[in-house]
Design a protein around this motif. Structure first.
Motif, mmCIF file in Angstrom:
data_model
loop_
_atom_site.group_PDB
_atom_site.id
_atom_site.type_symbol
_atom_site.label_atom_id
_atom_site.label_comp_id
_atom_site.label_asym_id
_atom_site.label_seq_id
_atom_site.Cartn_x
_atom_site.Cartn_y
_atom_site.Cartn_z
ATOM 1 N N GLY A 136 0.787 -1.223 0.000
ATOM 2 C CA GLY A 136 0.000 0.000 0.000
ATOM 3 C C GLY A 136 0.819 1.273 0.000
ATOM 4 O O GLY A 136 0.468 2.239 -0.676
ATOM 5 N N ASP A 137 1.927 1.317 0.756
ATOM 6 C CA ASP A 137 2.694 2.550 0.861
ATOM 7 C C ASP A 137 4.004 2.492 0.085
ATOM 8 O O ASP A 137 4.848 3.384 0.219
ATOM 9 C CB ASP A 137 2.986 2.870 2.331
ATOM 10 C CG ASP A 137 3.858 1.812 2.994
ATOM 11 O OD1 ASP A 137 3.941 0.688 2.453
ATOM 12 O OD2 ASP A 137 4.440 2.096 4.054
ATOM 13 N N THR A 138 4.206 1.453 -0.719
ATOM 14 C CA THR A 138 5.462 1.319 -1.455
ATOM 15 C C THR A 138 5.261 1.314 -2.966
ATOM 16 O O THR A 138 6.244 1.218 -3.702
ATOM 17 C CB THR A 138 6.190 0.025 -1.055
ATOM 18 O OG1 THR A 138 5.338 -1.101 -1.297
ATOM 19 C CG2 THR A 138 6.582 0.057 0.417
ATOM 20 N N LEU A 139 4.036 1.410 -3.442
ATOM 21 C CA LEU A 139 3.792 1.422 -4.880
ATOM 22 C C LEU A 139 4.279 2.739 -5.484
ATOM 23 O O LEU A 139 4.162 3.805 -4.869
ATOM 24 C CB LEU A 139 2.302 1.249 -5.176
ATOM 25 C CG LEU A 139 1.677 -0.098 -4.820
ATOM 26 C CD1 LEU A 139 0.173 -0.054 -5.069
ATOM 27 C CD2 LEU A 139 2.314 -1.222 -5.631
ATOM 28 N N THR A 140 4.821 2.680 -6.678
ATOM 29 C CA THR A 140 5.174 3.884 -7.419
ATOM 30 C C THR A 140 3.947 4.332 -8.200
ATOM 31 O O THR A 140 3.446 3.585 -9.036
ATOM 32 C CB THR A 140 6.331 3.611 -8.387
ATOM 33 O OG1 THR A 140 7.445 3.065 -7.665
ATOM 34 C CG2 THR A 140 6.758 4.893 -9.099
ATOM 35 N N PRO A 141 3.428 5.535 -7.966
ATOM 36 C CA PRO A 141 2.195 5.954 -8.633
ATOM 37 C C PRO A 141 2.463 6.495 -10.043
ATOM 38 O O PRO A 141 3.564 6.956 -10.354
ATOM 39 C CB PRO A 141 1.677 7.075 -7.720
ATOM 40 C CG PRO A 141 2.927 7.668 -7.135
ATOM 41 C CD PRO A 141 3.895 6.527 -6.976
ATOM 42 N N THR A 142 1.437 6.421 -10.882
ATOM 43 C CA THR A 142 1.494 7.132 -12.151
ATOM 44 C C THR A 142 1.288 8.610 -11.870
ATOM 45 O O THR A 142 0.609 8.995 -10.919
ATOM 46 C CB THR A 142 0.418 6.620 -13.119
ATOM 47 O OG1 THR A 142 -0.869 6.796 -12.525
ATOM 48 C CG2 THR A 142 0.616 5.145 -13.428
ATOM 49 N N MET A 143 1.891 9.461 -12.693
ATOM 50 C CA MET A 143 1.796 10.905 -12.457
ATOM 51 C C MET A 143 2.375 11.662 -13.640
ATOM 52 O O MET A 143 3.102 11.092 -14.462
ATOM 53 C CB MET A 143 2.545 11.296 -11.176
ATOM 54 C CG MET A 143 4.052 11.120 -11.266
ATOM 55 S SD MET A 143 4.957 11.614 -9.765
ATOM 56 C CE MET A 143 4.970 10.054 -8.854
ATOM 57 N N VAL A 144 2.041 12.928 -13.717
ATOM 58 C CA VAL A 144 2.714 13.872 -14.605
ATOM 59 C C VAL A 144 3.255 14.972 -13.715
ATOM 60 O O VAL A 144 2.497 15.639 -13.000
ATOM 61 C CB VAL A 144 1.764 14.450 -15.670
ATOM 62 C CG1 VAL A 144 2.504 15.468 -16.539
ATOM 63 C CG2 VAL A 144 1.178 13.337 -16.532
ATOM 64 N N ILE A 162 8.908 3.158 6.469
ATOM 65 C CA ILE A 162 10.061 2.427 5.940
ATOM 66 C C ILE A 162 10.881 1.837 7.087
ATOM 67 O O ILE A 162 11.283 0.662 7.049
ATOM 68 C CB ILE A 162 10.938 3.347 5.071
ATOM 69 C CG1 ILE A 162 10.195 3.717 3.782
ATOM 70 C CG2 ILE A 162 12.274 2.694 4.751
ATOM 71 C CD1 ILE A 162 10.931 4.721 2.926
ATOM 72 N N ARG A 163 11.091 2.624 8.148
ATOM 73 C CA ARG A 163 11.875 2.120 9.281
ATOM 74 C C ARG A 163 11.177 0.931 9.938
ATOM 75 O O ARG A 163 11.826 -0.050 10.335
ATOM 76 C CB ARG A 163 12.109 3.238 10.300
ATOM 77 C CG ARG A 163 12.987 4.373 9.751
ATOM 78 C CD ARG A 163 13.232 5.435 10.805
ATOM 79 N NE ARG A 163 14.100 4.925 11.861
ATOM 80 C CZ ARG A 163 14.289 5.522 13.025
ATOM 81 N NH1 ARG A 163 13.635 6.648 13.307
ATOM 82 N NH2 ARG A 163 15.097 5.009 13.922
ATOM 83 N N ALA A 164 9.851 1.002 10.029
ATOM 84 C CA ALA A 164 9.100 -0.107 10.618
ATOM 85 C C ALA A 164 9.199 -1.355 9.745
ATOM 86 O O ALA A 164 9.328 -2.477 10.260
ATOM 87 C CB ALA A 164 7.642 0.302 10.808
ATOM 88 N N GLY A 209 18.569 -5.710 -8.263
ATOM 89 C CA GLY A 209 17.289 -5.029 -8.080
ATOM 90 C C GLY A 209 16.890 -4.102 -9.198
ATOM 91 O O GLY A 209 15.775 -3.593 -9.198
ATOM 92 N N ILE A 210 17.774 -3.847 -10.178
ATOM 93 C CA ILE A 210 17.393 -2.997 -11.297
ATOM 94 C C ILE A 210 16.566 -3.815 -12.275
ATOM 95 O O ILE A 210 16.952 -4.901 -12.674
ATOM 96 C CB ILE A 210 18.635 -2.401 -11.992
ATOM 97 C CG1 ILE A 210 19.481 -1.625 -10.978
ATOM 98 C CG2 ILE A 210 18.227 -1.523 -13.157
ATOM 99 C CD1 ILE A 210 18.737 -0.498 -10.275
ATOM 100 N N GLY A 211 15.422 -3.252 -12.656
ATOM 101 C CA GLY A 211 14.493 -4.021 -13.474
ATOM 102 C C GLY A 211 13.630 -4.920 -12.628
ATOM 103 O O GLY A 211 13.092 -5.923 -13.114
ATOM 104 N N MET A 212 13.430 -4.552 -11.342
ATOM 105 C CA MET A 212 12.594 -5.338 -10.444
ATOM 106 C C MET A 212 11.777 -4.385 -9.575
ATOM 107 O O MET A 212 12.009 -3.176 -9.551
ATOM 108 C CB MET A 212 13.453 -6.259 -9.566
ATOM 109 C CG MET A 212 14.292 -7.259 -10.324
ATOM 110 S SD MET A 212 15.437 -8.179 -9.247
ATOM 111 C CE MET A 212 14.287 -9.123 -8.256
ATOM 112 N N ARG A 213 10.826 -4.934 -8.831
ATOM 113 C CA ARG A 213 10.036 -4.166 -7.885
ATOM 114 C C ARG A 213 10.687 -4.301 -6.507
ATOM 115 O O ARG A 213 10.419 -5.233 -5.761
ATOM 116 C CB ARG A 213 8.590 -4.659 -7.871
ATOM 117 C CG ARG A 213 7.899 -4.536 -9.214
ATOM 118 C CD ARG A 213 6.461 -5.018 -9.166
ATOM 119 N NE ARG A 213 5.627 -4.088 -8.410
ATOM 120 C CZ ARG A 213 4.305 -4.239 -8.262
ATOM 121 N NH1 ARG A 213 3.703 -5.285 -8.813
ATOM 122 N NH2 ARG A 213 3.605 -3.359 -7.582
ATOM 123 N N VAL A 214 11.554 -3.349 -6.188
ATOM 124 C CA VAL A 214 12.400 -3.502 -5.007
ATOM 125 C C VAL A 214 12.403 -2.287 -4.085
ATOM 126 O O VAL A 214 12.848 -2.385 -2.944
ATOM 127 C CB VAL A 214 13.858 -3.795 -5.429
ATOM 128 C CG1 VAL A 214 13.986 -5.164 -6.067
ATOM 129 C CG2 VAL A 214 14.367 -2.711 -6.381
#
Length: 323
Positions: A136-144, A162-164, A209-214
């Motif tokens: 829920g809090d780690t997704l990269t959103p679409t945006m302009v 993130i710390r938790a 991790g490049i090219g992955m959801r990390v």
């Protein structure tokens, strides 16, 4: 070794591919001449024969500067840890440009790629990227949005969430991580204006991790790539983030192409290999046209190999239709 270094090391070893050997040679940024305005096909497919000591798929991805999942999707069934010596891998260095104005930075989350159209240059530079994890809090959103700031040797101030999350994995993060080798943001950071500036394009202190959801939502690039982008992209540049697993093009010679990537999972139990792909109206019209070979389209939608595939129907009487 500090407590943070030791903790981060233990966390990294939990991630597959972290301890795999990498090639010493590294590919530079992949830059392609722009095709004509009515064309979107760039680059070329390369092939790599795995040597006896060829290393991991991550090592090969880094050598050609492509993303890990892109390489895995283009070569279904390959062992990501120890690809079989003598096997020939498809290197996905051909692609369709996103169906968007050729301006600034375009990031397509589904294909885990960043496209940069430098002003005044008749070229496009393509970088593989890592994006936000499922959550829920780690997704990269679409945006302009636009680039609001660039910083060399940035510090990292992880959020409470993130710390938790790290603490649950046994890593106690400090309130602020200073610039240096322990900083997971690498040596360069580019801040986006949207959402109060919480999303950045940044480097990494790890080669996996490049090219992955990390990430925790930011856009992660290999350290050499973010250095190159940082040196060329000005503050104020437009940034468009989209999520389009399917791209299609009718080229000037009338040939029809489609490129299908695995869609991003929305839930932990989603299988991106079989998750339904919803086509927009433009793609539906492309698929339904008489000039499109429907069987080829269905096969591409099933395989989801992430490489352009020609899906033209054989023209009647040698005619070429560009509609």
């Amino acid at each position: 070794m500090t407590h943070f270094t030791a903790s981060l090391y233990r966390w990294i070893t939990l991630i597959p591919f972290a301890a795999l050997a990498l090639y010493a040679s590294e590919a530079s940024a992949n830059t392609y001449p722009l095709p004509a305005p009515d064309s979107r096909l760039v680059g070329e497919t390369l092939y790599h024969t795995v040597a006896d000591d060829g290393g991991s798929l991550e090592a090969i991805a880094k050598r050609y500067n492509v993303g890990f999942l892109a390489l895995l999707q283009a070569n279904p069934g390959v062992d990501p840890y120890v690809p079989r010596a003598g096997s020939v891998l498809t290197i996905p260095r051909q692609m369709l440009l996103p169906d968007a104005p050729r301006e600034g930075i375009i990031i397509n989350l589904a294909e885990l790629r960043l496209y940069y159209y430098a002003p005044g240059e008749n070229s496009v530079t393509v970088y593989p990227v890592g994006i936000g994890q499922l959550g829920g809090d780690t997704l990269t959103p679409t945006m302009v949005t636009r680039i609001s700031q660039k910083r060399e040797n940035p510090t990292w101030t992880p959020t409470a969430a993130i710390r938790a999350r790290y603490l649950a994995q046994g890593v106690e993060l400090p309130p602020v991580v200073p610039a240096g080798p322990e900083n997971p943001m690498g040596h360069h950071a580019i801040r986006l204006a949207a959402y109060g500036g919480v999303y950045l394009l940044h480097g990494t202190n790890a080669d996996f991790g490049i090219g992955m959801r990390v990430s925790s939502g930011c856009i992660r690039l290999r350290d050499d790539d973010i250095k190159h982008l940082f040196s060329t992209v000005p503050v104020g540049t437009k940034v468009t983030i989209i999520n389009e697993p399917v791209k299609a093009s009718i080229e000037p010679d009338g040939r029809r192409w489609i490129e299908v990537h695995q869609p991003l999972s929305k839930r932990i139990d989603d299988d991106p290999k079989t998750q339904p792909i919803v086509l927009n109206d433009k793609l539906k019209a492309f698929e339904a046209a008489a000039q499109t070979h429907n069987e080829f389209v269905n096969k591409a939608l099933t395989l989801r190999a992430g490489v352009p595939v020609e899906v033209s129907s054989p023209p009647e009487n040698g005619a070429i239709d560009k509609t």
